[in-house]
Design an enzyme around this catalytic site. Structure first.
Site, mmCIF file in Angstrom:
data_model
loop_
_atom_site.group_PDB
_atom_site.id
_atom_site.type_symbol
_atom_site.label_atom_id
_atom_site.label_comp_id
_atom_site.label_asym_id
_atom_site.label_seq_id
_atom_site.Cartn_x
_atom_site.Cartn_y
_atom_site.Cartn_z
ATOM 1 N N ASP A 343 0.730 -1.204 0.070
ATOM 2 C CA ASP A 343 -0.052 0.074 -0.105
ATOM 3 C C ASP A 343 0.907 1.431 0.041
ATOM 4 O O ASP A 343 1.866 1.346 0.686
ATOM 5 C CB ASP A 343 -1.075 -0.027 1.427
ATOM 6 C CG ASP A 343 -1.620 1.294 1.439
ATOM 7 O OD1 ASP A 343 -2.412 1.367 0.562
ATOM 8 O OD2 ASP A 343 -1.568 2.003 2.317
ATOM 9 N N GLU A 379 1.728 -0.549 -4.902
ATOM 10 C CA GLU A 379 0.835 0.591 -5.339
ATOM 11 C C GLU A 379 1.588 1.787 -5.361
ATOM 12 O O GLU A 379 2.040 2.296 -4.527
ATOM 13 C CB GLU A 379 -0.365 0.669 -4.134
ATOM 14 C CG GLU A 379 -1.286 1.868 -4.579
ATOM 15 C CD GLU A 379 -2.195 2.260 -3.289
ATOM 16 O OE1 GLU A 379 -3.247 2.514 -3.781
ATOM 17 O OE2 GLU A 379 -1.772 2.269 -2.335
#
Length: 704
Positions: A343, A379
């Site tokens: 993330d 990401e």
């Protein structure tokens, strides 16, 4: 009286060896560290750790068994203006805890300051804190082996442990929303039938339920609020007695591996649940604030925030880097997971302020013999300046390709000037990845993900509808590149419903037949809706769960069809980028490995590419031009394919290419049709009508 032996400084955390448990915790600023043991009644016993080596405080306690609940109290300097926040009145979770029991009740004592005066708060927080748990490391893995599915054969399914299983009728109620529910035969067989090779689980590291959400009767559903990087989240376990949720998680992985399905974890190493300077003192903040967090250099009472959550883990210090790497290795070696999706990965790559693809974090990952061998998915953005880094991650890494998502959405909603970029995205995005020596599989292709509209809502709403989140509909992305097909939200208009169904099939077919690695959001194949809510982070409710009693069977069967086409044909999962050069064949004139054609059947010219109004294009894929070998060194060859894309609002006639491309064509997919199409035979030069806003896929048997 509890015996206390010196123990060892490594490994960090609580390590049970069959006779007792070694406890070790790092703190450079500590003056004294107390280990706090709790019995079933909550009675606390404090034990001063007698040894300190390299700023690691440690002791071995014979007889301490799995299930023992514990925490730490760290004595040391408290001077927030200097970034020092030690307070022995705050019970602290072990950063290396393998299991955590209980939840935070948000009593004011868990904060390091008084709400009224701002002065230091010395109220004891132990009664209001979850506890770390000693776990049994022994587990019967049997003959478990990682599937090690190569990227080009991978189909990823992004899923939520609770959302996927909470209403499944074949999963027993006591197992719904749990790791055991994921491992249930009904769920596993469903994933297999769908063609899934890897399930990417949204955060399962122990996370915190935000007080601000609970006050609004909401919950942290997504889980991007980690407090334990080694502990599986306890609310997703059917049994948490004595740390048994660790065993349950391992059992889930073992079962999925038996089915040939990999387990990828969405991990949040960029920040923790302790928030900014006004956040609670739960673990890292009270252990060694300056070692674990990035602080504002000129005023270290404040935190650098590249994540929008209040703090950023300091991936420049040895201690924070060790924590991340130890955690990653633990999940691979002890929990047998197969990869990670990072993330806001750009945060981890920040050296000083800029994002640096040669940062210490990447160096450690690349040289690590364990972590470097699993799937690493970034990401590739964060909320800081210069944080959008799609295409800039180094070798070994794949990336969520946000440009693929945006371009495919724009193309199918009929935006002008997208044909050229659409062509680049569906062929692997060589403009993003080839310069760094990476292959098409560096692109994790997706149209939807947990963050944003579901596929159903993408074609049903022009605007977000997040009123249920209690933020005045101000949260969530406003520019979604969505199109409601003429009516906002639910409708009974058959014409609109037919168009929406076609658009869903367009997106699914494009996703599965693009070069790269497809990622499907759970429930998109079933028609799942969130009623226009594009930010379901706080909606742990039927709004975000899959409703297994409301399945769009036609859409599900279509998804299986296009997934099967991908699995069966290596043409759609190439390991190298196209060259656009002729391919020699034993019979017939050589043609390119890929050809871009106008609807009239001519090769695309520069003028054709530059025509901003163009919304239709055809692609020929040469089954002799794959340029790869299989596991036995044999050349990989396949059938030829012709894909006609028509994103305009009118039907379009496409002329099939000349005989040197193929002697005959058969229609295998038509997104304008509800189910499988009749295998219509067509000859070179014939025309086929592609309905408005639809695509057609034709195949031709390869010729030797």
């Amino acid at each position: 009286m509890t015996q206390v032996w010196p123990g060892t400084a490594y490994p960090l955390g609580a390590t049970f060896d069959g006779t007792g448990t070694n406890f070790a915790i790092f703190s450079e600023v500590a003056e004294k560290v107390e280990l706090c043991l709790f019995d079933d009644a909550g009675t606390e016993t404090r034990i001063r750790l007698p040894e300190m080596d390299g700023y690691v405080w440690h002791a071995f306690l014979p007889g301490i068994q799995p299930g023992q609940r514990y925490g730490y109290r760290v004595h040391g300097p408290y001077d927030p203006r200097q970034g020092l926040r030690c307070n022995p009145n705050k019970l602290l979770l072990d950063p290396y805890a393998k299991a955590i029991d209980g939840q935070i009740d948000w009593d004011p004592s868990v904060f390091g300051y008084d709400f009224t005066s701002g002065d230091r708060n010395d109220d004891d927080s132990a009664e209001h804190m979850p506890k770390s748990v000693v776990v049994n490391p022994y587990f019967d893995w049997g003959v478990d082996r990682p599937p090690r599915t190569p990227y080009h054969k991978t189909v990823i399914y992004e899923a939520h442990v609770k959302g996927l299983t909470m209403t499944h009728p074949d999963v027993p109620e006591e197992l719904r929303g749990t790791y055991a529910g994921i491992a249930h035969p009904a769920v596993v067989s469903y994933l297999q039938d769908l063609g899934i090779t890897a399930i990417e689980l949204m955060p399962v590291h122990q996370f915190v339920q935000d007080d601000t959400l609970q006050q609004k009767d909401l919950r942290n559903y997504w889980g991007y609020n980690t407090i334990g990087f080694f502990a599986p989240h306890n609310e997703y376990a059917s049994n948490t007695d004595n740390g048994m949720h660790v065993q349950e998680f391992k059992g889930m992985v073992r079962t999925l591996h038996e089915a040939g399905i990999e387990v990828i974890l969405d991990v949040v190493y960029n920040h923790t649940a302790e928030g900014n300077h006004l956040g609670p003192t739960l673990s890292f903040k009270g252990i060694d604030n300056r070692a674990y967090y990035r602080l504002v250099e000129d005023d270290p009472q404040y935190y650098m925030d590249y994540t929008g959550t209040g703090n950023s883990l300091n991936a420049r210090t040895p201690q924070a880097l060790q924590l991340i790497m130890d955690s990653l290795r633990y999940w691979v070696t002890e929990m047998h997971v197969d990869g990670f999706r990072f993330d806001l990965a750009s945060t981890l790559a920040r050296e000083l302020h800029a994002v640096d693809r040669l940062s210490a974090f990447f160096d450690l990952v690349h040289q690590d013999p364990v972590v470097s061998q699993v799937k690493l998915i970034a990401e590739p953005w964060d909320v800081g300046e210069g944080g959008y880094q799609v295409g800039n991650f180094p070798a070994l890494w794949t990336e969520w390709n946000g440009k693929y998502r945006d371009t495919v959405r724009d193309f199918w909603r009929g935006e002008d000037a997208t044909v050229g970029e659409f062509a680049s995205r569906i062929t692997g995005s060589s403009d993003l990845y080839q310069h760094s020596g990476r292959r098409p599989v560096a692109s994790i292709n997706f149209v939807t993900a947990h963050d944003g509209f579901t596929l159903n809502d993408l074609v049903s709403y022009n605007e977000k509808h997040n009123e249920a989140n209690g933020e005045g509909n101000n949260d969530g992305e406003s520019h979604n590149r969505s199109w409601n097909c003429g009516v906002e939200g639910e409708t009974v208009d058959k014409k609109v419903l037919t168009l929406r169904a076609r658009q869903r099939r367009n997106f699914l077919a494009t996703l599965m037949l693009s070069q790269g690695v497809p990622m499907l959001l759970h429930g998109d194949e079933l028609g799942r809706t969130q009623k226009g809510n594009n930010n379901g982070y706080c909606q742990d409710s039927p709004l975000t769960w899959i409703h297994w009693d409301e399945v769009d069977e036609g859409l599900l069967e279509f998804t299986k069809l296009v997934t099967r086409l991908r699995v069966e044909h290596p043409t759609f999962r190439r390991r190298r980028f196209f060259h656009g050069r002729p391919v020699r064949r034993e019979a017939g004139a050589p043609v390119q490995d890929i050809a871009w054609l106008t609807p009239g059947g001519d090769l695309m010219t520069e003028d054709d590419w530059d025509a901003g109004f163009a919304k239709s294009i055809a692609m020929y894929l040469n089954g002799h031009g794959i340029r790869s070998t299989d596991e036995r060194g044999e050349d990989v060859v396949d059938d030829h394919f012709y894909l006609a894309f028509n994103a305009s609002h009118e039907p379009m006639d496409f002329t099939l290419p000349a005989e040197e491309y193929a002697a005959a064509w058969t229609v295998v997919v038509d997104t304008a049709e509800l189910g499988e199409v009749e295998p219509t035979q067509l000859k070179p030069g014939e025309t086929i009508t592609v309905r408005d806003r639809s695509m057609v896929v034709l195949s031709a048997p390869r010729r030797s």
